[in-house]
Design a protein around this motif. Structure first.
Motif, PDB file in Angstrom:
ATOM      1  N   LEU A 161     -72.797 -51.612  78.359  1.00 43.99           N
ATOM      2  CA  LEU A 161     -73.869 -52.303  79.047  1.00 43.99           C
ATOM      3  C   LEU A 161     -75.173 -51.687  78.074  1.00 43.99           C
ATOM      4  CD1 LEU A 161     -73.756 -51.492  82.728  1.00 43.99           C
ATOM      5  CD2 LEU A 161     -73.398 -53.562  81.693  1.00 43.99           C
TER       6      LEU A 161
ATOM      7  N   LEU B 226     -83.174 -49.596  88.868  1.00 42.93           N
ATOM      8  CA  LEU B 226     -84.159 -50.359  89.734  1.00 42.93           C
ATOM      9  C   LEU B 226     -83.654 -50.975  90.961  1.00 42.93           C
ATOM     10  CD1 LEU B 226     -86.913 -51.682  87.095  1.00 42.93           C
ATOM     11  CD2 LEU B 226     -87.104 -49.629  88.252  1.00 42.93           C
ATOM     12  N   PHE B 227     -82.592 -51.640  90.838  1.00 43.57           N
ATOM     13  CA  PHE B 227     -81.971 -52.434  91.930  1.00 43.57           C
ATOM     14  C   PHE B 227     -81.163 -51.425  92.836  1.00 43.57           C
ATOM     15  CE2 PHE B 227     -78.200 -54.564  93.936  1.00 43.57           C
ATOM     16  CZ  PHE B 227     -79.232 -55.763  94.349  1.00 43.57           C
TER      17      PHE B 227
ATOM     18  N   PHE C 155     -82.416 -52.308  84.779  1.00 40.62           N
ATOM     19  CA  PHE C 155     -82.392 -52.999  85.965  1.00 40.62           C
ATOM     20  C   PHE C 155     -81.314 -52.718  87.056  1.00 40.62           C
ATOM     21  CE2 PHE C 155     -84.713 -56.185  83.378  1.00 40.62           C
ATOM     22  CZ  PHE C 155     -85.545 -56.832  84.087  1.00 40.62           C
ATOM     23  N   PHE C 156     -80.339 -52.246  86.803  1.00 45.19           N
ATOM     24  CA  PHE C 156     -79.399 -51.691  87.840  1.00 45.19           C
ATOM     25  C   PHE C 156     -79.813 -50.446  88.623  1.00 45.19           C
ATOM     26  CE2 PHE C 156     -75.885 -54.307  86.248  1.00 45.19           C
ATOM     27  CZ  PHE C 156     -75.212 -54.851  87.160  1.00 45.19           C
TER      28      PHE C 156
ATOM     29  N   LEU D  76     -84.169 -49.792  94.711  1.00 44.81           N
ATOM     30  CA  LEU D  76     -84.632 -50.785  95.722  1.00 44.81           C
ATOM     31  C   LEU D  76     -83.604 -51.048  97.105  1.00 44.81           C
ATOM     32  CD1 LEU D  76     -87.136 -52.879  96.250  1.00 44.81           C
ATOM     33  CD2 LEU D  76     -85.715 -54.453  95.260  1.00 44.81           C
ATOM     34  N   ALA D  77     -82.305 -50.931  96.805  1.00 44.59           N
ATOM     35  CA  ALA D  77     -81.383 -51.203  97.897  1.00 44.59           C
ATOM     36  C   ALA D  77     -81.499 -49.814  98.865  1.00 44.59           C
ATOM     37  CB  ALA D  77     -79.938 -51.201  97.097  1.00 44.59           C
TER      38      ALA D  77
ATOM     39  N   LYS E  51     -81.124 -52.357  78.893  1.00 42.49           N
ATOM     40  CA  LYS E  51     -81.713 -53.270  79.763  1.00 42.49           C
ATOM     41  C   LYS E  51     -81.126 -53.269  81.148  1.00 42.49           C
ATOM     42  CE  LYS E  51     -82.168 -56.838  77.106  1.00 42.49           C
ATOM     43  NZ  LYS E  51     -82.204 -58.185  76.502  1.00 42.49           N
ATOM     44  N   PHE E  52     -79.749 -53.306  80.932  1.00 50.57           N
ATOM     45  CA  PHE E  52     -78.954 -53.737  82.271  1.00 50.57           C
ATOM     46  C   PHE E  52     -78.941 -52.433  83.016  1.00 50.57           C
ATOM     47  CE2 PHE E  52     -76.863 -57.180  80.120  1.00 50.57           C
ATOM     48  CZ  PHE E  52     -76.743 -58.064  81.340  1.00 50.57           C
TER      49      PHE E  52
END
Lengths: 77, 226
Positions: free
Chosen positions: B110, B120-121, B117-118, B124-125, B113-114
């Motif tokens: 990966l 952060l996601f 983003f993962f 957030l989850a 960037k991935f």
């Protein structure tokens, strides 16, 4: 074309991960939209003058964050 | 002359009587049937689970003369499990990082960037999970007003149920408090039995259950049960 070239070059993993991430992020945004609507409707049923605004703000912030993340991922990834 | 005097006196008396009756009639219209002493209103904060005579609480279809006498939610300690899970999930990436390094597991397939983003996601989850669990607790409310008992159930974001019954229909009220945890933190289940369509109302895991029973018992005239 770029995506097609990526497939040709064997860069499938990145594309699969990107599609997976975008799908999850999109569904999650919809879920948070439902949460926001439910918070608003529940506040209409029973509400505390002080707390209603705080809860709405948190729900709205989460929704905005999720949508931003989805859009950023759509552009950057 | 004396006749006129008598007449005036009668008139005055009639007027007074009429005025008195009118006043009484107005009083009957404006005041509720049951009289409650005016108590000082208390404010409810975000984590309150028990409040007598709350000042800030309003609900849908509330009547003009209807005051909220009691406001209860599940005891805050009932949130212990999801708070613990939430904290664990928040620190999980910090734990997994070094473990992955020690076990030589890399995410080199990966791009950076991935991974960003993962991450952060993921956070957030987790925060959303905590928020959803919180509002599930927050909106599960039971209210006792001067006229009725209202039970609002909210769970899993998509389910909500609102039930209410008038105080006249309440037949009996009791509570159960079992287990060490409940005894230690002083909370229990209150069962309100009614003669209405909903035969019973459950106030699950509410703090000070005997106080709740005492208040409802007092309203329905079964104060001496305790």
């Amino acid at each position: 074309m770029e995506i097609f070239n990526s497939f040709i070059n064997g860069d499938i993993t990145n594309i699969v991960v990107k599609v997976f991430f975008l799908t999850c992020s999109f569904l999650f945004s919809i879920f948070l939209l439902v949460v926001f609507k439910q918070v608003t409707s529940m506040n209409a049923i029973v509400s505390d003058e002080n707390d209603s605004l705080i809860l709405k703000l948190i729900a709205f912030s989460l929704l905005i964050s999720s949508v931003s993340l989805f859009l950023a991922a759509l552009v950057i990834l | 002359m004396p006749d006129i005097f008598v007449e005036e006196k009668t008139k005055t008396s009639d007027n007074a009587t009429h005025h008195h009756v009118k006043e009484g009639h107005e009083k009957e219209e404006s005041e509720p049937l049951m009289h409650f002493p005016k108590l000082t209103k208390k404010s409810v904060h975000l984590f309150s689970s028990f409040c007598e005579n709350p000042g800030d609480i309003t609900f849908k279809n509330q009547e003009k003369n209807e005051d909220v006498l009691l406001f209860v939610r599940k005891h805050f300690i009932t949130n212990f499990l999801w708070i613990t899970i939430g904290i664990f999930l928040l620190i999980l990436p910090i734990i997994i990082g070094p473990i992955g390094f020690l076990l030589n597991i890399s995410l080199s397939f990966l791009s950076a960037k991935f991974v960003i983003f993962f991450t952060l996601f993921y956070y957030l989850a987790v925060i959303s999970y905590l928020f959803v669990r919180f509002i599930t607790w927050y909106f599960n409310v039971s209210l006792v007003t001067t006229d009725r008992i209202i039970d609002i159930d909210f769970s899993d974001v998509i389910y909500k149920n609102l039930a209410s019954t008038t105080l006249e229909l309440v037949q009996d009220v009791s509570y159960t408090q079992t287990g060490v945890f409940r005894t230690f933190f002083h909370y229990g289940d209150v069962l309100v039995q009614t003669a209405g369509e909903n035969t019973h109302f459950d106030f699950d895991a509410v703090p000070k259950p005997e106080d709740v029973v005492h208040i409802i018992g007092g309203l329905i005239g079964k104060d001496g049960n305790l």
